[in-house]
Design an enzyme around this catalytic site. Structure first.
Site, mmCIF file in Angstrom:
data_model
loop_
_atom_site.group_PDB
_atom_site.id
_atom_site.type_symbol
_atom_site.label_atom_id
_atom_site.label_comp_id
_atom_site.label_asym_id
_atom_site.label_seq_id
_atom_site.Cartn_x
_atom_site.Cartn_y
_atom_site.Cartn_z
ATOM 1 N N ASN A 62 0.825 -1.213 0.000
ATOM 2 C CA ASN A 62 0.000 0.000 0.000
ATOM 3 C C ASN A 62 0.859 1.263 0.000
ATOM 4 O O ASN A 62 0.371 2.346 0.296
ATOM 5 C CB ASN A 62 -0.907 0.024 1.228
ATOM 6 C CG ASN A 62 -1.880 -1.132 1.232
ATOM 7 O OD1 ASN A 62 -2.434 -1.498 0.199
ATOM 8 N ND2 ASN A 62 -2.090 -1.727 2.392
ATOM 9 N N HIS A 148 -14.103 -1.707 5.933
ATOM 10 C CA HIS A 148 -12.961 -2.398 6.538
ATOM 11 C C HIS A 148 -13.339 -3.072 7.870
ATOM 12 O O HIS A 148 -14.198 -2.593 8.603
ATOM 13 C CB HIS A 148 -11.887 -1.343 6.789
ATOM 14 C CG HIS A 148 -10.544 -1.879 7.132
ATOM 15 N ND1 HIS A 148 -10.084 -1.942 8.421
ATOM 16 C CD2 HIS A 148 -9.565 -2.378 6.349
ATOM 17 C CE1 HIS A 148 -8.859 -2.449 8.421
ATOM 18 N NE2 HIS A 148 -8.517 -2.723 7.170
ATOM 19 N N GLU A 188 -16.037 4.429 3.570
ATOM 20 C CA GLU A 188 -14.658 4.709 3.199
ATOM 21 C C GLU A 188 -14.688 5.680 2.015
ATOM 22 O O GLU A 188 -15.724 5.838 1.375
ATOM 23 C CB GLU A 188 -13.943 3.410 2.796
ATOM 24 C CG GLU A 188 -13.740 2.493 3.982
ATOM 25 C CD GLU A 188 -13.107 1.152 3.628
ATOM 26 O OE1 GLU A 188 -12.376 1.068 2.625
ATOM 27 O OE2 GLU A 188 -13.355 0.189 4.372
ATOM 28 N N SER A 192 -11.006 -0.467 0.184
ATOM 29 C CA SER A 192 -9.693 -1.110 0.234
ATOM 30 C C SER A 192 -9.581 -2.354 -0.630
ATOM 31 O O SER A 192 -8.489 -2.708 -1.045
ATOM 32 C CB SER A 192 -9.317 -1.438 1.676
ATOM 33 O OG SER A 192 -10.348 -2.135 2.316
ATOM 34 N N ASP A 217 -13.616 7.105 6.532
ATOM 35 C CA ASP A 217 -12.264 6.557 6.642
ATOM 36 C C ASP A 217 -11.661 6.623 5.243
ATOM 37 O O ASP A 217 -12.079 5.901 4.345
ATOM 38 C CB ASP A 217 -12.365 5.104 7.138
ATOM 39 C CG ASP A 217 -11.009 4.405 7.154
ATOM 40 O OD1 ASP A 217 -10.004 4.999 6.736
ATOM 41 O OD2 ASP A 217 -10.980 3.229 7.593
ATOM 42 N N LYS A 252 -0.133 3.987 4.679
ATOM 43 C CA LYS A 252 -0.293 3.710 3.257
ATOM 44 C C LYS A 252 0.476 4.757 2.437
ATOM 45 O O LYS A 252 1.699 4.714 2.419
ATOM 46 C CB LYS A 252 -1.772 3.572 2.945
ATOM 47 C CG LYS A 252 -2.230 2.219 3.526
ATOM 48 C CD LYS A 252 -3.672 1.976 3.676
ATOM 49 C CE LYS A 252 -3.836 0.604 4.345
ATOM 50 N NZ LYS A 252 -5.128 0.422 4.972
#
Ligand SMILES: *Cc1c(COP(=O)(O)O)cnc(C)c1O
Length: 401
Positions: A62, A148, A188, A192, A217, A252
């Site tokens: 990441n 997540h 998010e 992800s 997030d 990340k």
């Protein structure tokens, strides 16, 4: 301590856990092709990693902008170590909050246009802290179904009800909100596992209509998206102050580790007083905060990092168009190859490995059943040759699998 003579665990005979049951569960995972273990990276050099006796091009990190491997950043971290030495030595309410941490907090406030920020040792802890602080028993968490694990898990700990709305579907969220109640909407910015983006303006509108706060997030958006890397909010023309709480990780695109929570002064003061993950945990090492501030400033000022990343993603997508592989709707670093079964995914991952490419096989329960995938991450540090090698190898794999 007695050590058992058989081949089982040492001290089997005196273990008070039910090891037989635990082993059965582990065996079940092996049967289902979802057994996990951690590879040991023996050395790293740019996008190259050595695992076992072989070097690979890493397509599963990441480190979207290559910051984790940057000489500038490691020098900054060393300067931080010279000034502040090592551990913070205490939790933030005791003596663990240094001027290095405050300077990072102030930078983030200015960068994102928010009133207040606190730091955590991980994004996982930051999300748990927010949810546990603001979603006590009796409230409802309205979370995107693909959120997540750190966001979903906290729900079961507070006893709040968890309503998982359909992925990126405001109409589904609305159906839950219409039932009434209090709580928190959770989404998010960039997801992800799929790399797609949430419809943030529509979510904000629903939050206003129903009077429910929103936690965003943006772990995968910060650094890579929007004006000066301010994230998905900025890319979509919104402001961070439109959200009630925002979390982001430094692990990340910013290439260090740890995380932040941003919000209004009251929200942050509340967490300083009530969030147990914040109060009872040793604060991040000050040198890490110092390095993180360096990284965030660097990333914000170097637009060319984001340009290289965009060009690499575009190149990858255009080369993949010549294969039979279906890509998802992602313009981001995260480019999953959804293969369906865990077996096929494991085979693809092994094929890539044999050809010098390291790419993570992501299987249930991390992703929904029948959506096992190779999660590729294209970064600014990859070269054109790396990306050509990747797509050529995928094409070759299609002939064999
Ligand atoms: C990686 C990630 C986290 C966890 O952050 P860490 O700092 O790695 O603990 C939280 N949320 C999302 C969406 C993530 O992708």
């Amino acid at each position: 301590m007695r050590i058992s003579k058989n081949t089982g665990d040492a001290s089997d005979s005196m273990n008070r856990f039910n090891l037989k049951k635990l082993r059965q569960e582990l065996e079940g995972r092996k049967t289902d092709n979802i057994y996990r273990s951690c590879p040991e990276v023996l050395s790293r050099n740019g996008t190259r990693i050595t695992v076992g006796d072989r070097e690979y091009v890493n397509f599963s990190s990441n480190d979207y902008l290559g910051m984790a491997m940057s000489g500038n950043l490691s020098e900054a971290w060393q300067r931080g170590l010279q000034i502040w030495k090592c551990g913070s030595g205490a939790s933030p309410l005791v003596t663990g909050l240094t001027a290095a941490h405050v300077s990072l907090q102030n930078f983030i406030c200015e960068y994102l246009g928010v009133e207040a920020v606190i730091l955590f040792s991980s994004g996982f802890a930051a999300n748990q802290a927010v949810i546990k602080s603001f979603c006590p028993s009796g409230t409802t968490i309205y979370a995107d179904r693909l959120s997540h694990a750190s966001l979903q898990e906290a729900a079961s700990m507070t006893g709040a009800r968890l309503n998982r709305f359909l992925h990126n579907d405001p109409a589904s969220l609305k159906r839950y909100l219409e039932k009434g109640g209090t709580g928190l909407i959770v989404t998010e910015g960039v997801f992800s596992m799929d790399g797609d983006e949430a419809p943030l303006a529509e979510i904000i509108e629903l939050a206003d209509t129903y009077g429910i706060p929103v936690l965003l997030d943006d772990a995968h958006g910060f650094g890579v998206h929007g004006h000066q890397g301010r994230g998905t909010v900025s890319a979509q023309g919104l402001r961070h102050s439109d959200f009630d709480v925002v979390t982001g990780t430094f692990g990340k695109a910013f290439g260090t580790g740890g995380a932040f929570v941003a919000g209004s002064r009251t929200i942050i003061d509340y967490m300083i007083n009530f969030a147990r993950e914040y109060i009872y945990s040793t604060h991040m090492p000050p040198a890490q905060a110092y390095a993180t501030e360096f990284s965030m400033r660097y990333v914000s000022e170097h637009e060319e990092l984001r340009e290289i990343l965009r060009d690499n993603v575009t190149l990858f997508k255009s080369l993949m168009a010549e294969t039979n592989c279906r890509l998802v709707n992602s313009e981001n670093s995260i480019q999953p190859l959804i293969l369906g079964s865990s077996e096929k995914t494991t085979m693809m991952s092994e094929f890539l490995r044999e050809h010098g490419i390291y790419a993570g096989a992501i299987r249930p329960p991390t992703v929904p059943r029948n959506t096992a995938r190779i999660r590729l991450t294209i970064t600014a540090a990859h070269t054109e040759e790396d990306i050509v090698l990747l797509t050529e190898t995928i094409r070759e794999a299609e002939k064999h699998l």
